[in-house]
Design a protein around this motif. Structure first.
Motif, PDB file in Angstrom:
ATOM      1  N   ASP A 170       5.982 -14.534  -3.329  1.00 51.48           N
ATOM      2  CA  ASP A 170       5.207 -13.154  -3.563  1.00 51.48           C
ATOM      3  C   ASP A 170       3.882 -13.089  -4.348  1.00 51.48           C
ATOM      4  O   ASP A 170       3.002 -12.536  -4.357  1.00 51.48           O
TER       5      ASP A 170
ATOM      6  N   GLU B  76       4.273  -0.020   0.061  1.00 49.04           N
ATOM      7  CA  GLU B  76       2.811   0.694  -0.308  1.00 49.04           C
ATOM      8  C   GLU B  76       3.332   1.816  -1.147  1.00 49.04           C
ATOM      9  O   GLU B  76       4.213   2.539  -1.209  1.00 49.04           O
ATOM     10  N   ARG B  77       2.300   1.726  -2.437  1.00 51.41           N
ATOM     11  CA  ARG B  77       2.863   2.933  -3.620  1.00 51.41           C
ATOM     12  C   ARG B  77       2.496   4.133  -2.685  1.00 51.41           C
ATOM     13  O   ARG B  77       1.392   4.102  -1.980  1.00 51.41           O
TER      14      ARG B  77
ATOM     15  N   LEU C  80       0.294 -12.224  -3.851  1.00 52.37           N
ATOM     16  CA  LEU C  80      -0.725 -11.238  -4.444  1.00 52.37           C
ATOM     17  C   LEU C  80      -1.723 -11.948  -5.582  1.00 52.37           C
ATOM     18  O   LEU C  80      -2.942 -11.279  -5.617  1.00 52.37           O
TER      19      LEU C  80
ATOM     20  N   PHE D  52       7.303  -6.078   0.272  1.00 47.25           N
ATOM     21  CA  PHE D  52       6.276  -5.419  -0.145  1.00 47.25           C
ATOM     22  C   PHE D  52       6.384  -3.935   0.258  1.00 47.25           C
ATOM     23  O   PHE D  52       6.183  -3.660   1.392  1.00 47.25           O
TER      24      PHE D  52
ATOM     25  N   ARG E 182      -0.944  -1.255  -6.467  1.00 45.68           N
ATOM     26  CA  ARG E 182      -0.900  -0.307  -5.288  1.00 45.68           C
ATOM     27  C   ARG E 182       0.261  -0.998  -4.481  1.00 45.68           C
ATOM     28  O   ARG E 182       0.454  -0.174  -3.261  1.00 45.68           O
ATOM     29  N   THR E 183       0.516  -1.924  -4.761  1.00 44.95           N
ATOM     30  CA  THR E 183       1.686  -2.726  -3.948  1.00 44.95           C
ATOM     31  C   THR E 183       3.045  -2.733  -4.738  1.00 44.95           C
ATOM     32  O   THR E 183       2.989  -3.551  -5.937  1.00 44.95           O
ATOM     33  N   TYR E 184       4.250  -2.074  -4.319  1.00 47.76           N
ATOM     34  CA  TYR E 184       5.572  -2.335  -5.144  1.00 47.76           C
ATOM     35  C   TYR E 184       6.266  -3.600  -4.377  1.00 47.76           C
ATOM     36  O   TYR E 184       6.442  -3.673  -3.400  1.00 47.76           O
TER      37      TYR E 184
END
Length: 300
Positions: A222, A24-25, A226, A22, A192-194
Motif C-alpha cells: 500500500d 475514497e475520502r 501511494l 483503499f 484523499r485516499t483512506y
C-alpha cells in the motif's frame, strides 16, 4: 460503551480482521464556515490540494528559546518523567513524547489559544475547535527512533471514535529540521485516499503503539502504491517553522542517527462538530491524556 454507537455510520471502516483496502475520502479537507483568519487563500488551496502547508517563522527566535527551555524543564523533572503521560524510547529509555502538554504547561496552554494558531485551525476546519491531543516530541541525536508510515485519522477513528477526518495537526519545529535528522516525510495528495488497515486492535494497544506502531499501519504494498502515485516530500526548515497537515495525511519519519536533535510541539485540533463517539475498532477509548473527550471549544 464497547462498540461504536449504532446510530453513527462508519464511513471509514478499518481493522476488521480482513486485508487492507483503499477507500475514497468523502469529506472536505478545508471546510466552509470560517471566512477570516491568518491563512491566505493560497495556503488554504495548497492545504486542500496536498493535505498540508508550511508556515515559516510562525514563532520568533525568542519564542523558540522560551519553548525550548520549557521542554528542558519538563524532561528534567522527575515527576514528569514518572508520569504516565511521558513516553520513553523502547530501547534507549530516552524521553520520546510528553502528552497533554496544553494542560501541564502554561506556555503551551497559551500557545493553543494564540490567534496565529487557533484562528488558522478554525479556518481549516470551518468551526470552533478543541484540542484532541497535544504533545512534545523529542528525537535526540543518535538515539531517536522514527515513526512508521501511517494516517493519524485511521488511529483516531479506530481507537478514539473520531467519526470523520475533520481534524488538523500542527507541528512546530523547536530545532532546525534538516533532511538528515529524522525529518517528517509526507505524501502530497494521499490524504484523499483512506487506507483501511488489516488486523484487529489488541487491548491497551496504545501502551506499545506510542513507542512502536505495528497495528493500524498500511502494508508495504500500500505504501509502495501511494508513494509511486503521489511522491514523497520532507518537512525541513528552521526552528519556529510550522507544518499544518490534514488528519489523513500519510506521513512517517526515519531514525535520527546524527548528533542534531529534532524536537517539535505537536497539537491536534478537532472540530466541535466531530466529537468522538465509541471507538470504531477497539474495545474502549484510549486515555484522556492521549485522546480528549472534553470537547469544549477553545477561546482566546
Amino acid at each position: 460503551m464497547t462498540v461504536a454507537d449504532v446510530t453513527t455510520q462508519d464511513r471509514y471502516p478499518t481493522r476488521r480482521g480482513t486485508g487492507s483496502a483503499f477507500l475514497e475520502r468523502t469529506d472536505p479537507v478545508v471546510w466552509p464556515g470560517v471566512s477570516s483568519g491568518p491563512a491566505t487563500a493560497a495556503e488554504l488551496g495548497e492545504h486542500d490540494r496536498d493535505g498540508f502547508h508550511v508556515v515559516p517563522g510562525l514563532l520568533s527566535p525568542a519564542e523558540v528559546q522560551d519553548y525550548w527551555r520549557e521542554l528542558e524543564r519538563l524532561t528534567r523533572d522527575p515527576e514528569v518523567r514518572a508520569d504516565e503521560r511521558t513516553v520513553v524510547e523502547k530501547h534507549s529509555g530516552e524521553v520520546r513524547s510528553l502528552f497533554e502538554v496544553h494542560r501541564t504547561s502554561g506556555p503551551i496552554a497559551r500557545l493553543v489559544r494564540d490567534p496565529r494558531v487557533l484562528d488558522r485551525a478554525r479556518q481549516i476546519l470551518g468551526s470552533d475547535v478543541y484540542v484532541h491531543q497535544s504533545r512534545i516530541n523529542y528525537m535526540p541525536g543518535f538515539k531517536g527512533t522514527g515513526f512508521y508510515w501511517h494516517s493519524d485519522f485511521e488511529t483516531w477513528h479506530a481507537e478514539d471514535g473520531m467519526p470523520a477526518p475533520r481534524a488538523v495537526s500542527m507541528s512546530i519545529a523547536l530545532t532546525d529540521n534538516h533532511p538528515f535528522n529524522g525529518g517528517l516525510m509526507v505524501m502530497p495528495g494521499a490524504h484523499r485516499t483512506y487506507v483501511s488497515c488489516a488486523g484487529r486492535t489488541p487491548g491497551d494497544n496504545y501502551k506499545s503503539s506510542l513507542r512502536e506502531q505495528k497495528v493500524g499501519v498500511p502494508a508495504e504494498e500500500d505504501i509502495t502504491r501511494l508513494g509511486y502515485e503521489h511522491g514523497i516530500e520532507q518537512f525541513t526548515g528552521s526552528a519556529g517553522s510550522a507544518l499544518w497537515f490534514d488528519s489523513n495525511t500519510m506521513h512517517g519519519s526515519g531514525n535520527n542517527i546524527t548528533p542534531f536533535p529534532r524536537s517539535n510541539i505537536f497539537i491536534v485540533f478537532n472540530s466541535v462538530h466531530n466529537r468522538p463517539v465509541a471507538p470504531f475498532a477497539a474495545r474502549r477509548p484510549r486515555p484522556e491524556f492521549i485522546a480528549a473527550r472534553d470537547t469544549a471549544a477553545l477561546a482566546r
